[in-house]
Design a protein around this motif. Structure first.
Motif, PDB file in Angstrom:
ATOM      1  N   THR A 207      -4.189 -11.312  -5.139  1.00  0.00           N
ATOM      2  CA  THR A 207      -4.204 -12.368  -4.313  1.00  0.00           C
ATOM      3  C   THR A 207      -5.804 -12.539  -3.764  1.00  0.00           C
ATOM      4  OG1 THR A 207      -3.063 -10.753  -2.923  1.00  0.00           O
ATOM      5  CG2 THR A 207      -3.206 -12.410  -1.413  1.00  0.00           C
TER       6      THR A 207
ATOM      7  N   THR B 183       0.783  -1.198  -0.316  1.00  0.00           N
ATOM      8  CA  THR B 183      -0.102  -0.172   0.289  1.00  0.00           C
ATOM      9  C   THR B 183       0.739   1.460  -0.214  1.00  0.00           C
ATOM     10  OG1 THR B 183      -1.365  -1.180   1.234  1.00  0.00           O
ATOM     11  CG2 THR B 183      -2.245   0.747   0.916  1.00  0.00           C
TER      12      THR B 183
ATOM     13  N   GLN C  49       5.697 -10.442   3.348  1.00  0.00           N
ATOM     14  CA  GLN C  49       4.783 -11.069   3.910  1.00  0.00           C
ATOM     15  C   GLN C  49       3.934 -12.704   3.419  1.00  0.00           C
ATOM     16  OE1 GLN C  49       4.245  -8.218   3.985  1.00  0.00           O
ATOM     17  NE2 GLN C  49       2.358  -7.519   3.293  1.00  0.00           N
ATOM     18  N   LYS C  50       4.284 -12.570   2.195  1.00  0.00           N
ATOM     19  CA  LYS C  50       4.343 -14.667   1.732  1.00  0.00           C
ATOM     20  C   LYS C  50       4.800 -14.827   1.690  1.00  0.00           C
ATOM     21  CE  LYS C  50       0.206 -10.898   0.439  1.00  0.00           C
ATOM     22  NZ  LYS C  50      -0.567 -10.816   0.909  1.00  0.00           N
TER      23      LYS C  50
ATOM     24  N   ASP D 200       2.943  -4.496  -9.251  1.00  0.00           N
ATOM     25  CA  ASP D 200       3.360  -5.397  -7.855  1.00  0.00           C
ATOM     26  C   ASP D 200       3.403  -7.027  -8.233  1.00  0.00           C
ATOM     27  OD1 ASP D 200       2.235  -5.918  -5.865  1.00  0.00           O
ATOM     28  OD2 ASP D 200      -0.046  -5.207  -5.490  1.00  0.00           O
TER      29      ASP D 200
HETATM   30  N1  PMP Z   1      -0.999  -6.115  -3.464  1.00  0.00           N
HETATM   31  C1  PMP Z   1      -0.793  -7.549  -4.000  1.00  0.00           C
HETATM   32  C2  PMP Z   1      -1.184  -8.062  -4.655  1.00  0.00           C
HETATM   33  C3  PMP Z   1      -1.785  -7.590  -2.259  1.00  0.00           C
HETATM   34  O1  PMP Z   1      -1.808  -8.878  -1.924  1.00  0.00           O
HETATM   35  C4  PMP Z   1      -1.128  -6.845  -0.852  1.00  0.00           C
HETATM   36  C5  PMP Z   1      -1.511  -7.720   0.449  1.00  0.00           C
HETATM   37  N2  PMP Z   1      -2.213  -8.294   0.881  1.00  0.00           N
HETATM   38  C6  PMP Z   1      -1.374  -5.525  -1.159  1.00  0.00           C
HETATM   39  C7  PMP Z   1      -0.802  -5.041  -2.128  1.00  0.00           C
HETATM   40  C8  PMP Z   1      -1.235  -4.926  -0.131  1.00  0.00           C
HETATM   41  O2  PMP Z   1       0.138  -4.961   0.638  1.00  0.00           O
HETATM   42  P1  PMP Z   1       0.066  -4.091   2.144  1.00  0.00           P
HETATM   43  O3  PMP Z   1      -1.106  -5.108   3.193  1.00  0.00           O
HETATM   44  O4  PMP Z   1       1.475  -5.042   2.773  1.00  0.00           O
HETATM   45  O5  PMP Z   1       0.097  -2.945   2.502  1.00  0.00           O
END
Ligand code: PMP
Length: 403
Positions: free
Chosen positions: A172, A79, A228-229, A204
């Motif tokens: 996701t 984000t 975090q994935k 992204d």
């Molecule tokens: N882009 C994708 C493809 C995501 O899967 C996510 C979070 N799951 C985000 C952006 C947002 O990431 P964050 O929660 O680290 O801000």
């Protein structure tokens, strides 16, 4: 330990390899023989700065990042990058074309799901340019409102000299993913990009980073991913930025560009070797352990082949269940993500039965994202083939339980 822990199919933060968790426990007490724990040691210590260099090197060699690109470690998640890419690339465009009006500074967005839509909304909120939707997958969906497909190449419409061209490689929430094969109809249409090279192409990769190779990596201006994935705990954001996109944002602001908060400036972070301010030391440490392990296993090529097999097995079981009228994929054939498989379980109460049955077998975090419902199986790097076989066996067995 393996027997005792459930399998965590969560979409992120998500499972980490057990061997890494065990190693990290030791590092929390005593990092690299210093007697000080990783969460306590200075980010300026030589032990920590060498860790940052090793992490950089591991990403560079495993992904084949070219010398034209810098790797930057930062915070703020995906984000944070929804905002940072807009600000940095608008600054670049301002330096290249100082006399254009905001309306003439076009930001092209490829909308294939919830995350690319959020990124586009942030660009609109920040201003300083005008957003152009290069394609919106909903227009091609079964009901004109779902993100269930990667659009065909002929549906894309790029601008001539945009400030950025944005796409999300794997959505996701919605479970759609660009193909990794540049010949595939579901691949990103590189051949349609405007003439002139050095495209301001932003991707992204939050949910698939290090899970398989990045096609045409050198042609990207910015690739970003939250850790975090596939690679570590939340708190670390990784950027791969082409050097012409690391610009003097203050010089651009003097020409009228939107000022860039200092922690979001790519130049500030790159010049400081990602240590302008205190980084997420623990996340960097664990990401380092994960990538050391993946290097030993054979790097991104190894994960690409394992992840391909895992996805294939899950989609095949899903298809069999679809034929029996028990499951319904939320995504059109050919657009399905390797990392996040999303589907509905049909029938009264069938979804809660599915989840309860999985839980009883030690498989957790399968409930779909709150905005789309259904089931979501996340198959990130830490999910082994053996764990995948367990969910596959359950996908095959569940239809017999409810018939
Ligand atoms: N882009 C994708 C493809 C995501 O899967 C996510 C979070 N799951 C985000 C952006 C947002 O990431 P964050 O929660 O680290 O801000």
């Amino acid at each position: 330990m393996t027997e005792a822990r459930p399998v965590n199919f969560g979409a992120g933060p998500s499972a980490l390899p057990e061997s890494v968790l065990e190693e990290a426990c030791k590092g929390l007490f005593n990092f690299k023989g210093t007697g000080i724990g990783i969460a306590e040691i200075s980010h300026r210590s030589k032990e920590f700065t060498s860790l940052v260099a090793d992490l950089d090197n591991n990403i560079r060699t495993q992904l084949g990042v070219p010398p034209t690109h810098k790797i930057i470690f930062t915070q703020g998640g995906g984000t944070g990058q929804f905002s940072a890419v807009v600000l940095n690339l608008l600054a670049r465009h301002r330096l290249l074309h100082p006399d254009l009006s905001d309306e003439q500074r076009v930001l092209d967005y490829v909308i294939t799901g919830s995350w690319s839509k959020k990124a586009m909304e942030e660009a609109k909120r920040l201003g300083g340019g005008s957003v152009h939707i290069a394609v919106d997958a909903r227009a091609k969906s079964k009901d004109s409102k779902s993100y269930d497909n990667i659009p065909a190449h002929e549906d894309f419409d790029f601008s001539a000299d945009p400030a950025l061209i944005y796409y999300c490689e794997n959505e996701t929430v919605d479970g759609v993913q660009f193909s990794n094969d540049v010949q595939s109809p579901a691949s990103f249409p590189f051949h349609l990009l405007p003439a002139g090279g050095l495209w301001p192409l932003v991707a992204d990769y939050s949910s698939s980073f290090m899970s398989r190779k990045i096609p045409r990596i050198a042609d990207h201006a910015v690739i970003f991913a939250g850790a975090q994935k596939n690679i570590g705990p939340a708190g670390l954001t990784i950027l791969i930025v082409r050097q012409d996109c690391i610009v003097d944002v203050d010089a651009a602001a003097k020409l009228g560009a939107v000022p860039v908060p200092i922690t979001m400036s790519y130049k500030t972070n790159a010049d400081a070797g990602s240590l302008y301010n205190t980084p997420s030391t623990l996340s960097i440490y664990i990401a380092g352990l994960v990538l050391e392990r993946s290097k030993k296993l054979g790097g991104v090529e190894y994960f690409e082949s394992v992840n391909g097999r895992k996805a294939q097995k899950v989609y095949t079981a899903l298809q069999e269940g679809e034929e029996k009228g028990v499951y319904r994929s939320k995504v059109k054939e050919g657009s399905g993500s390797w990392m996040n498989v999303v589907f509905d379980v049909l029938g009264d109460n069938a979804e809660s039965k599915f989840l309860a049955g999985a839980e009883a077998l030690g498989m957790k975090a399968l409930k779909g994202h709150r905005s789309v419902g259904g089931i979501r199986i996340s198959l990130y790097n830490a999910i082994t083939e053996e764990q995948t076989d367990r969910i596959v066996a359950y996908l095959k067995d569940f239809p017999t339980q409810i018939s």
